[in-house]
Design an enzyme around this catalytic site. Structure first.
Site, short mmCIF file in Angstrom:
data_model
loop_
_atom_site.label_atom_id
_atom_site.label_comp_id
_atom_site.label_asym_id
_atom_site.label_seq_id
_atom_site.Cartn_x
_atom_site.Cartn_y
_atom_site.Cartn_z
N ASP A 13 0.82 -1.22 0.00
CA ASP A 13 0.00 0.00 0.00
C ASP A 13 0.85 1.26 0.00
O ASP A 13 0.45 2.31 0.53
CB ASP A 13 -0.95 0.03 1.22
CG ASP A 13 -1.75 -1.25 1.35
OD1 ASP A 13 -2.27 -1.69 0.33
OD2 ASP A 13 -1.83 -1.79 2.46
N LYS A 16 2.45 2.14 -5.01
CA LYS A 16 3.20 1.64 -6.17
C LYS A 16 2.41 1.82 -7.46
O LYS A 16 2.98 2.09 -8.50
CB LYS A 16 3.49 0.13 -6.02
CG LYS A 16 4.37 -0.22 -4.86
CD LYS A 16 4.47 -1.72 -4.72
CE LYS A 16 3.16 -2.40 -4.43
NZ LYS A 16 2.54 -2.07 -3.15
N GLY A 17 1.06 1.68 -7.33
CA GLY A 17 0.21 1.78 -8.52
C GLY A 17 0.42 3.09 -9.25
O GLY A 17 0.58 3.12 -10.46
N GLY A 40 -4.24 -4.33 -4.34
CA GLY A 40 -5.21 -3.31 -4.68
C GLY A 40 -4.46 -2.09 -5.15
O GLY A 40 -3.62 -1.55 -4.44
N HIS A 41 -4.71 -1.69 -6.37
CA HIS A 41 -4.05 -0.50 -6.88
C HIS A 41 -5.11 0.54 -7.18
O HIS A 41 -6.12 0.21 -7.79
CB HIS A 41 -3.33 -0.78 -8.21
CG HIS A 41 -2.20 -1.74 -8.07
ND1 HIS A 41 -1.20 -1.57 -7.17
CD2 HIS A 41 -1.91 -2.85 -8.75
CE1 HIS A 41 -0.34 -2.55 -7.28
NE2 HIS A 41 -0.75 -3.35 -8.23
N GLN A 225 2.00 -5.94 -3.16
CA GLN A 225 2.33 -5.93 -1.72
C GLN A 225 3.69 -5.25 -1.50
O GLN A 225 4.03 -4.37 -2.24
CB GLN A 225 2.31 -7.35 -1.14
CG GLN A 225 0.91 -7.98 -1.10
CD GLN A 225 0.59 -8.80 -2.33
OE1 GLN A 225 1.43 -9.49 -2.86
NE2 GLN A 225 -0.64 -8.73 -2.78
N THR A 240 2.55 -12.58 2.77
CA THR A 240 1.81 -13.15 1.66
C THR A 240 2.53 -14.43 1.20
O THR A 240 3.60 -14.77 1.73
CB THR A 240 1.63 -12.10 0.54
OG1 THR A 240 0.63 -12.57 -0.36
CG2 THR A 240 2.92 -11.82 -0.22
N THR A 300 -7.82 -1.10 -0.22
CA THR A 300 -8.51 -1.02 -1.52
C THR A 300 -9.34 -2.27 -1.75
O THR A 300 -10.44 -2.22 -2.29
CB THR A 300 -7.47 -0.91 -2.66
OG1 THR A 300 -6.48 0.03 -2.29
CG2 THR A 300 -8.10 -0.49 -3.96
N LYS A 332 3.01 10.04 -0.69
CA LYS A 332 2.10 10.58 0.35
C LYS A 332 2.80 11.51 1.34
O LYS A 332 2.41 11.56 2.51
CB LYS A 332 1.40 9.42 1.06
CG LYS A 332 0.56 8.58 0.08
CD LYS A 332 -0.25 7.55 0.78
CE LYS A 332 -1.72 7.80 0.60
NZ LYS A 332 -2.58 6.71 1.08
N GLY A 416 0.42 14.01 -3.86
CA GLY A 416 -1.03 13.93 -4.04
C GLY A 416 -1.33 12.72 -4.90
O GLY A 416 -0.41 12.10 -5.47
#
Ligand code: GDP
Length: 425
Positions: A13, A16-17, A40-41, A225, A240, A300, A332, A416
């Site tokens: 989280d 990376k996306g 989750g991206h 991950q 994982t 996500t 972030k 952002g």
């Protein structure tokens, strides 16, 4: 042209996306190398937000091949839904390629994942119940053989493989969990609608990646991950079932270690983690709640609130080594905007000993106290910054300190969620 690995430097989280999405715009191929629909991206393009679980973020760039390599595992139902959802929003998905060797998450994997996790009770490891663990277990168990994407192309092969699998699975379901046995035809029926949507994309993924390398094209290898969720190098057993670390990119794609030119470690400016496990910099106070709210730190895939804390420099230093980071992308940073002071853990204290790196013996991590360095905050919004010079000096000092700890330069700072809110160094 370079081969770049994008790897999460923390517990996933990290954002990376977004970084992969930006790199994808310049790349000929984006290849996901491990994991399944537990990832989750979230990628924001203009005013549109795309939540992707399986398909690499590169799918939004029509000219970029978007490959799920052999190290990934694929849930046909989830993938078909994702493809349909993207098509409805005008993303055609013609650039998608799926490795025939990727293992398939079958409906019984999801069922077993949920039953196993429930049976663990308070000792749950916080799985996403999406069948990831049981699918990788079948892959490594080998007999009865796990089902691969290539098996979906032949109904006879698929039927025989599912029947083989159900012999063992039904024994487990009935005798361990008191669950009704599953029927081969019903299992196949459950995934039947998804097959015509996904099978046209099944191919020899390694050959496609090899072709890109031979043509000297830019290839981004994307991990899901993060480093401390790696099966070997993570905080086991709260990890994982695959290898998010940069080395996993080679295992999962067939690209040789010597062919990797850059490894970009994506590190959030603070730390979050989902589920159980040691977390030395966790904040259980208003400051932690503030990070969660300002950073929208909810899963996500699951919607679960993430545990939040100060940046863990010990973890960052360790993951930069494990991944061979050639640079870091800090994400972030804007979430820290309002704070008067910001902290970075630079050591752990365990039993009177100071540690600079994550201990291999994780029992020691449970008793670790984080030793902090305190830096002044910048207390003003940074989301409009376009260049390093536009960042407040305190923010600059903070990311410089992160680079120093990681032993790798800052490549980018994300201020952002949108693509434009990225400062390149
Ligand atoms: P990933 O799985 O590593 O890609 O991370 P997630 O998608 O789970 O989490 C990243 C979230 O933070 C997404 O909702 C992004 O849109 C958002 N995001 C990414 N970079 C930034 C940033 O620099 N600032 C803020 N405020 N949000 C960001």
């Amino acid at each position: 042209m370079p081969v770049k690995v994008v790897v999460g430097a923390q517990w996933g989280d990290e954002g990376k996306g977004k970084i992969t999405d930006i790199l994808a715009a310049e790349a000929n191929a984006v290849v996901r190398y491990q994991g399944g629909s537990n990832a989750g991206h979230t990628v924001v393009v203009g005013d549109r937000e795309f939540k992707l679980h399986l398909i690499p973020s590169g799918i939004l760039h029509e000219d970029t091949l978007c490959i799920m390599a052999s190290g990934t595992i694929i849930d046909p139902i989830c993938l078909a839904e994702e493809i349909n959802g993207l098509r409805e929003r005008g993303v055609h998905c013609d650039n998608l390629r799926l490795s025939g060797n990727a293992h398939v998450i079958m409906p019984y994997h999801r069922l077993l994942d949920a039953l196993e996790e429930e049976a663990r009770g308070s000792a749950s490891i916080g799985t996403t119940r999406r069948g990831i663990g049981p699918t990788y277990t079948d892959k490594t168990r080998r007999m009865p053989r796990g089902i691969r994407m290539v098996d979906l192309l032949d109904q006879e092969v698929l039927r025989a493989a599912v029947a083989d699998q159900l012999e063992l699975k039904n024994a487990i379901l009935q005798h361990i969990y008191g669950h009704a046995p599953l029927d081969t035809d019903e299992v196949i029926e459950e995934i039947a609608d998804a097959l015509p949507i996904i099978t046209p994309y099944v191919t020899d993924a390694r050959a496609i990646v090899r072709g890109c390398l031979d043509r000297d094209e830019t290839v981004v290898l994307e991990g899901a991950q993060g480093t401390f969720l790696d099966l070997d190098y993570g905080t086991y057993p709260y990890v994982t079932s695959s290898h998010p670390v940069a080395g996993g990119a080679c295992l999962g794609t067939g690209v040789a270690p010597t062919e990797i030119d850059e490894t970009i470690a994506v590190a959030k400016a603070y730390t979050t983690r989902v589920g159980a496990g040691a977390f030395p910099t966790e904040l259980h106070d208003e400051c932690g709640d503030g990070l969660r709210e300002r950073g929208a730190e909810y899963g996500t895939t699951t919607g679960r609130p993430r545990r939040c804390g100060w940046l863990d420099g010990v973890a960052l230093r360790t993951s930069a080594e494990i991944n061979g980071a050639t640079g870091i992308a800090v994400t972030k940073l804007d979430v820290l905007d309002e704070l008067a002071t910001v902290k970075i853990a630079v050591n752990y204290e365990v039993g009177g000993e100071r540690l600079e790196r994550m201990p291999e013996n994780l029992d020691r991590l449970e008793g670790a106290t984080a030793i902090y360095e305190e830096l002044p905050g910048w207390q003003r919004p940074i989301s409009e910054a376009k260049s390093p010079a536009e960042l407040p000096a305190e923010a600059r000092a903070y990311v410089d300190r992160m680079a120093e700890i990681a032993g790798a330069p800052v490549l980018a700072v994300s201020v952002g969620a949108s693509r434009e809110q990225t400062v390149w160094f």
